[in-house]
Write an enzyme that holds these catalytic residues in place. Structure first.
Site, PDB file in Angstrom:
ATOM      1  N   LYS A  60       0.845  -1.306   0.016  1.00 40.57           N
ATOM      2  CA  LYS A  60       0.019   0.040   0.089  1.00 40.57           C
ATOM      3  C   LYS A  60       0.752   1.222   0.020  1.00 40.57           C
ATOM      4  O   LYS A  60       0.532   2.339  -0.594  1.00 40.57           O
ATOM      5  CB  LYS A  60      -0.820   0.008   1.131  1.00 40.57           C
ATOM      6  CG  LYS A  60      -2.019  -1.061   1.056  1.00 40.57           C
ATOM      7  CD  LYS A  60      -2.878  -0.454   0.211  1.00 40.57           C
ATOM      8  CE  LYS A  60      -4.156  -1.677  -0.394  1.00 40.57           C
ATOM      9  NZ  LYS A  60      -4.510  -2.920   0.414  1.00 40.57           N
ATOM     10  N   LYS A 111      -2.265 -11.663  -8.452  1.00 35.38           N
ATOM     11  CA  LYS A 111      -3.510 -12.434  -8.006  1.00 35.38           C
ATOM     12  C   LYS A 111      -4.448 -11.320  -8.554  1.00 35.38           C
ATOM     13  O   LYS A 111      -4.334 -10.225  -8.823  1.00 35.38           O
ATOM     14  CB  LYS A 111      -3.686 -12.237  -6.423  1.00 35.38           C
ATOM     15  CG  LYS A 111      -3.662 -10.918  -5.855  1.00 35.38           C
ATOM     16  CD  LYS A 111      -3.989 -10.951  -4.185  1.00 35.38           C
ATOM     17  CE  LYS A 111      -3.799  -9.415  -3.901  1.00 35.38           C
ATOM     18  NZ  LYS A 111      -4.641  -9.166  -2.857  1.00 35.38           N
ATOM     19  N   LYS A 165      -9.320  -6.080  -6.678  1.00 40.11           N
ATOM     20  CA  LYS A 165     -10.123  -5.026  -6.972  1.00 40.11           C
ATOM     21  C   LYS A 165      -9.636  -3.878  -7.654  1.00 40.11           C
ATOM     22  O   LYS A 165     -10.094  -3.108  -8.247  1.00 40.11           O
ATOM     23  CB  LYS A 165     -11.153  -4.465  -5.678  1.00 40.11           C
ATOM     24  CG  LYS A 165     -12.084  -5.697  -5.365  1.00 40.11           C
ATOM     25  CD  LYS A 165     -12.749  -5.072  -3.937  1.00 40.11           C
ATOM     26  CE  LYS A 165     -13.038  -6.290  -2.864  1.00 40.11           C
ATOM     27  NZ  LYS A 165     -12.971  -6.048  -1.437  1.00 40.11           N
TER      28      LYS A 165
HETATM   29  P1  TYM Z   1     -10.587  -7.980   0.841  1.00 39.62           P
HETATM   30  O1  TYM Z   1     -11.835  -7.200   1.086  1.00 39.62           O
HETATM   31  O2  TYM Z   1      -9.456  -7.819  -0.114  1.00 39.62           O
HETATM   32  O3  TYM Z   1     -10.994  -9.435   0.076  1.00 39.62           O
HETATM   33  C1  TYM Z   1     -12.080 -10.361   0.775  1.00 39.62           C
HETATM   34  C2  TYM Z   1     -11.700 -11.705   0.809  1.00 39.62           C
HETATM   35  O4  TYM Z   1     -11.480 -12.182  -0.661  1.00 39.62           O
HETATM   36  C3  TYM Z   1     -10.083 -12.882  -0.527  1.00 39.62           C
HETATM   37  N1  TYM Z   1      -9.382 -12.749  -1.817  1.00 39.62           N
HETATM   38  C4  TYM Z   1      -8.752 -13.722  -2.885  1.00 39.62           C
HETATM   39  N2  TYM Z   1      -8.850 -15.068  -2.693  1.00 39.62           N
HETATM   40  C5  TYM Z   1      -7.982 -15.738  -3.412  1.00 39.62           C
HETATM   41  N3  TYM Z   1      -7.733 -15.062  -4.629  1.00 39.62           N
HETATM   42  C6  TYM Z   1      -7.641 -13.663  -4.877  1.00 39.62           C
HETATM   43  N4  TYM Z   1      -7.231 -13.271  -5.881  1.00 39.62           N
HETATM   44  C7  TYM Z   1      -8.276 -12.936  -3.803  1.00 39.62           C
HETATM   45  N5  TYM Z   1      -8.618 -11.568  -3.624  1.00 39.62           N
HETATM   46  C8  TYM Z   1      -9.396 -11.385  -2.386  1.00 39.62           C
HETATM   47  C9  TYM Z   1      -9.401 -12.374   0.630  1.00 39.62           C
HETATM   48  O5  TYM Z   1      -8.449 -13.334   1.070  1.00 39.62           O
HETATM   49  C10 TYM Z   1     -10.383 -12.423   1.453  1.00 39.62           C
HETATM   50  O6  TYM Z   1     -10.700 -13.455   2.418  1.00 39.62           O
HETATM   51  N6  TYM Z   1      -8.399  -7.898   5.274  1.00 39.62           N
HETATM   52  C11 TYM Z   1      -9.401  -8.358   4.449  1.00 39.62           C
HETATM   53  C12 TYM Z   1     -10.888  -7.772   5.123  1.00 39.62           C
HETATM   54  C13 TYM Z   1     -10.963  -8.284   6.732  1.00 39.62           C
HETATM   55  C14 TYM Z   1     -11.120  -9.427   7.051  1.00 39.62           C
HETATM   56  C15 TYM Z   1     -11.194  -9.001   8.565  1.00 39.62           C
HETATM   57  C16 TYM Z   1     -11.114 -10.820   6.783  1.00 39.62           C
HETATM   58  C17 TYM Z   1     -11.013  -7.207   7.581  1.00 39.62           C
HETATM   59  N7  TYM Z   1     -11.299  -7.723   8.886  1.00 39.62           N
HETATM   60  C18 TYM Z   1     -11.407 -10.418   9.431  1.00 39.62           C
HETATM   61  C19 TYM Z   1     -11.122 -11.628   7.706  1.00 39.62           C
HETATM   62  C20 TYM Z   1     -11.223 -11.536   9.016  1.00 39.62           C
HETATM   63  C21 TYM Z   1      -9.481  -8.093   3.057  1.00 39.62           C
HETATM   64  O7  TYM Z   1      -8.849  -6.973   2.686  1.00 39.62           O
HETATM   65  O8  TYM Z   1     -10.221  -8.863   2.240  1.00 39.62           O
END
Ligand code: TYM
Length: 331
Positions: free
Chosen positions: A112, A194, A197
């Site tokens: 980031k 990967k 978004k």
């Molecule tokens: P976020 O919003 O980036 O993504 C949500 C979920 O999608 C998974 N993910 C992927 N898995 C496989 N391949 C990919 N290309 C891919 N892109 C996204 C992420 O691993 C995630 O599970 N920090 C977290 C949000 C969060 C969270 C939490 C998760 C905040 N608090 C507590 C679990 C528990 C995040 O930014 O996910």
């Protein structure tokens, strides 16, 4: 007693195939056997998206897409993170147990900083602490996430351990979870890392993409002239296409193209056409359901309010216990 599960998704845009196969697919299976808390991580989105003018629509959008993918708000608590002030309080206590050095070394933080050097705020630095608070507030055992969140989970375990050691055992050490195998990383279509978004939009398949858009993106995926000898080593970007195919196509199709590759007779145009059609078949029903659900704002608001109520009960218990253990009860 059912074991407790927590997971969250940031409302920073429409959900994509990575979110689905890394996280939501597991949510849908876990809702049958576990006590599940799933939330939209709106506070987390403020670390990179300080402009909140589109936040409300994004939160409702993420919610609709999750329900369309199969989450049942009757079976799980589905809420917005900001509905639980207890999380912010727990974040405060955990911040005293998190060290600047380890936070600065976190991979996502470093990424980031590189992407947006003008907004290196303290919330971004302590992102993993807030995430630990999200999980520990319900004393979760399992956290279904994609591979990119593995390091955050390790940090959550460290913070839980430090709290337990300093103030008496309260938190289980949460484990990252995927049904039956390693955590998933869905690759982007351009062969660079990967699916995500924020990065290359044309290399990301969104659950709201039209059939035309899905076909266009898949057909543009990176390939080459193909192997010239039987049993050649497969380049990463071709492995990625096979991996996507394994997610949405039937076994026979995957086998056929694998054999073609090994026989050095593969035609990548045909592979992409088959992948595109299977992708359309997979995404179209989710997109259509999500649009119908998103149109019913009253329903979505009700889901958020009921979910917050369920989640609140569990959060309140944990925070009362936390305060007692820290020694903050004066009357
Ligand atoms: P976020 O919003 O980036 O993504 C949500 C979920 O999608 C998974 N993910 C992927 N898995 C496989 N391949 C990919 N290309 C891919 N892109 C996204 C992420 O691993 C995630 O599970 N920090 C977290 C949000 C969060 C969270 C939490 C998760 C905040 N608090 C507590 C679990 C528990 C995040 O930014 O996910």
């Amino acid at each position: 007693m059912k074991e407790i599960v927590v997971s969250g998704i940031r409302p920073t845009g429409h959900l994509h195939l990575g979110n689905y196969f890394g996280a939501m697919r597991n949510y849908v299976r876990m809702q049958e056997e576990y006590n599940c808390y799933f939330f939209v991580a709106d506070w987390h989105s403020l670390t990179t998206h300080p402009d909140t003018s589109e936040l409300r629509d994004s939160v409702l959008g993420v919610l609709a897409e999750n329900i369309a993918a199969g989450l049942d708000p009757e079976k799980v608590a589905l809420y917005a993170q900001s509905a639980l002030p207890e999380i912010a309080e727990l974040y405060l206590y955990l911040n005293m147990l998190a060290y600047k050095g380890e936070l600065e070394k976190t991979t996502t933080f470093k990424d980031k900083v590189r992407q947006n050097p003008d907004n290196v705020n303290a919330g971004l630095l302590t992102y993993p602490v807030l995430m630990a608070a999200d999980i520990l507030i319900h004393r979760a055992a399992y956290v279904p996430v994609g591979k990119d969140q593995e390091q955050h989970l390790e940090m959550a375990r460290n913070f839980a351990q430090r709290f337990n050691y300093r103030y008496t055992e309260l938190f289980p050490e949460p484990q990252a979870f995927n049904f039956g195998s390693d955590l998933v990383k869905v690759p982007s279509l351009d062969g660079t890392g990967k699916m995500s978004k924020s990065e290359n939009q044309l290399a990301t398949l969104y659950l709201v993409d039209s059939d035309e858009m899905i076909r266009k993106k898949v057909m543009k995926a990176k390939t080459d002239a193909g192997p010239t000898e039987p049993n050649s080593t497969m380049p990463d970007y071709i492995q990625n296409l096979f991996m996507l195919m394994e997610l949405v196509s039937d076994r026979g199709t995957v086998e056929k193209f694998r054999n073609d590759f090994n026989g050095a007779s593969i035609r990548y145009g045909d592979l992409k056409k088959a992948l595109a059609e299977d992708m359309v078949r997979f995404i179209a029903p989710i997109r259509e359901k999500a649009a119908a659900i998103y149109a019913d704002k009253d329903y979505l608001r009700r889901v958020l309010s009921n979910g917050a109520e369920k989640a609140h009960e569990s959060a309140r218990k944990t925070i009362e216990e936390t305060r007692r253990l820290v020694g903050l009860r004066y009357f």
